[in-house]
Design a protein around this motif. Structure first.
Motif, short mmCIF file in Angstrom:
data_model
loop_
_atom_site.label_atom_id
_atom_site.label_comp_id
_atom_site.label_asym_id
_atom_site.label_seq_id
_atom_site.Cartn_x
_atom_site.Cartn_y
_atom_site.Cartn_z
N TRP A 92 -143.19 -46.19 5.75
CA TRP A 92 -142.05 -45.50 5.14
C TRP A 92 -140.74 -46.27 5.31
N LEU A 93 -140.74 -47.26 6.17
CA LEU A 93 -139.58 -48.14 6.29
C LEU A 93 -139.84 -49.38 5.45
N LYS A 94 -139.09 -49.54 4.36
CA LYS A 94 -139.36 -50.62 3.42
C LYS A 94 -138.21 -51.63 3.36
N TYR A 95 -138.59 -52.87 3.28
CA TYR A 95 -137.63 -53.97 3.23
C TYR A 95 -137.27 -54.29 1.79
N ASP A 96 -135.97 -54.50 1.54
CA ASP A 96 -135.54 -55.07 0.26
C ASP A 96 -134.57 -56.21 0.54
N PRO A 97 -134.63 -57.28 -0.24
CA PRO A 97 -133.86 -58.49 0.08
C PRO A 97 -132.44 -58.53 -0.47
N SER A 98 -131.92 -57.39 -0.93
CA SER A 98 -130.59 -57.41 -1.56
C SER A 98 -129.49 -57.81 -0.59
N GLY A 99 -129.69 -57.59 0.70
CA GLY A 99 -128.68 -57.98 1.68
C GLY A 99 -128.43 -59.48 1.69
N ILE A 100 -129.42 -60.26 1.29
CA ILE A 100 -129.24 -61.71 1.21
C ILE A 100 -128.19 -62.05 0.16
N VAL A 101 -128.19 -61.31 -0.94
CA VAL A 101 -127.22 -61.56 -2.01
C VAL A 101 -125.80 -61.27 -1.52
N LEU A 148 -122.18 -61.33 -11.63
CA LEU A 148 -123.53 -61.91 -11.55
C LEU A 148 -124.18 -61.54 -10.22
N PHE A 149 -123.43 -61.66 -9.12
CA PHE A 149 -123.98 -61.31 -7.82
C PHE A 149 -124.30 -59.81 -7.73
N VAL A 150 -123.43 -58.98 -8.29
CA VAL A 150 -123.68 -57.54 -8.28
C VAL A 150 -124.95 -57.21 -9.06
N ALA A 151 -125.08 -57.80 -10.25
CA ALA A 151 -126.27 -57.55 -11.07
C ALA A 151 -127.54 -58.03 -10.34
N LEU A 152 -127.46 -59.18 -9.69
CA LEU A 152 -128.61 -59.69 -8.95
C LEU A 152 -128.96 -58.78 -7.78
N SER A 153 -127.94 -58.29 -7.09
CA SER A 153 -128.18 -57.37 -5.97
C SER A 153 -128.81 -56.08 -6.46
N MET A 154 -128.33 -55.55 -7.58
CA MET A 154 -128.92 -54.34 -8.16
C MET A 154 -130.40 -54.53 -8.47
N ALA A 155 -130.71 -55.65 -9.11
CA ALA A 155 -132.10 -55.90 -9.50
C ALA A 155 -133.00 -56.05 -8.27
N ILE A 156 -132.53 -56.80 -7.30
CA ILE A 156 -133.36 -57.06 -6.11
C ILE A 156 -133.52 -55.82 -5.25
N SER A 157 -132.54 -54.89 -5.32
CA SER A 157 -132.62 -53.68 -4.49
C SER A 157 -133.82 -52.81 -4.84
N PHE A 158 -134.41 -53.04 -6.01
CA PHE A 158 -135.59 -52.26 -6.41
C PHE A 158 -136.89 -52.89 -5.88
N ILE A 159 -136.79 -54.06 -5.28
CA ILE A 159 -137.96 -54.70 -4.69
C ILE A 159 -138.08 -54.22 -3.25
N GLU A 160 -139.03 -53.36 -2.99
CA GLU A 160 -139.18 -52.77 -1.66
C GLU A 160 -140.64 -52.85 -1.21
N PHE A 161 -140.83 -53.21 0.05
CA PHE A 161 -142.19 -53.26 0.60
C PHE A 161 -142.12 -53.16 2.11
N PRO A 162 -143.14 -52.57 2.74
CA PRO A 162 -143.15 -52.44 4.20
C PRO A 162 -143.38 -53.79 4.88
#
Length: 204
Positions: free
Chosen positions: A66-75, A45-59
């Motif tokens: 060009w440096l974009k943040y994604d919140p997957s590290g929180i997972v 479940l955590f892996v799947a959540l991390s995968m999904a969130i890793s596609f959320i990127e924004f400066p």
């Protein structure tokens, strides 16, 4: 004449440590350490959540789009706090696998930084399962991840960004350092706020 012993004696309680107020934030999820079906399902479940969130990127730094943040590290951090360092490693590595074939160098960097953040934090929290332990773990992990991010960018970025090492070094102070410092600060604050409620939910 024999005398029956009371139900609760001092000797009965000798092997049970008294509850400690400073241990009120122990999650209890990782206490057993067994690879049960439930635990494997939670890892998945955590892996799947991390995968999904890793596609959320924004400066997050103005002028450095060009440096974009994604919140997957929180997972990865929450998984490490809940289940221990092994979970932090599994979620950090597998969570970025969808990006491996489209952006291998970026994936390598993301995995190294996620490991640098979540593994030290979860190791420290495993030894001191309190809010103070969580805070110290997050700070140590953030410092380790920041060093890995800077060094990794200097070494890896020239391979795929058509930049020289000197050009990357010149970006450390104006771009790389503030971006990664803000990134890990967001990771740490969010994790510190949610890890206990999430752990309580997992313990149900």
């Amino acid at each position: 004449m024999s005398v029956s012993s009371p139900t609760n004696t001092a000797s009965d309680q000798a092997g049970k440590p008294p509850s400690r107020p400073d241990n009120a934030h122990s999650t209890g999820v990782a206490d057993s350490g067994r690879w049960s079906t439930k635990r494997i399902a939670m890892y998945a479940l955590f892996v799947a959540l991390s995968m999904a969130i890793s596609f959320i990127e924004f400066p997050i730094i103005p002028g450095v789009q060009w440096l974009k943040y994604d919140p997957s590290g929180i997972v990865s951090l929450v998984a490490g706090f809940a289940f221990g360092p092994a979970a932090a490693v599994i979620v950090s590595v597998l969570g970025f696998m969808p990006h491996l074939f489209t952006n291998p160098w970026g994936t390598l960097m993301a995995v190294l930084v996620a490991l640098g953040l979540s593994v030290p934090a979860s190791l420290i929290y495993r030894r001191n399962r309190t809010r103070k332990g969580a805070l110290i773990g997050i700070i140590v992990g953030a410092v380790a991840a920041l060093v890995l991010a800077i060094v990794g960018n200097v070494i890896v970025t020239p391979f795929y960004a058509h930049m020289t090492t000197a050009q990357v070094v010149a970006l450390i102070v104006p771009a790389l350092l503030p971006f990664n410092a803000l990134k890990f600060s967001i990771h740490g604050v969010v994790t510190f706020l949610i890890y206990k409620p999430v752990s309580n939910l997992l313990n149900r």
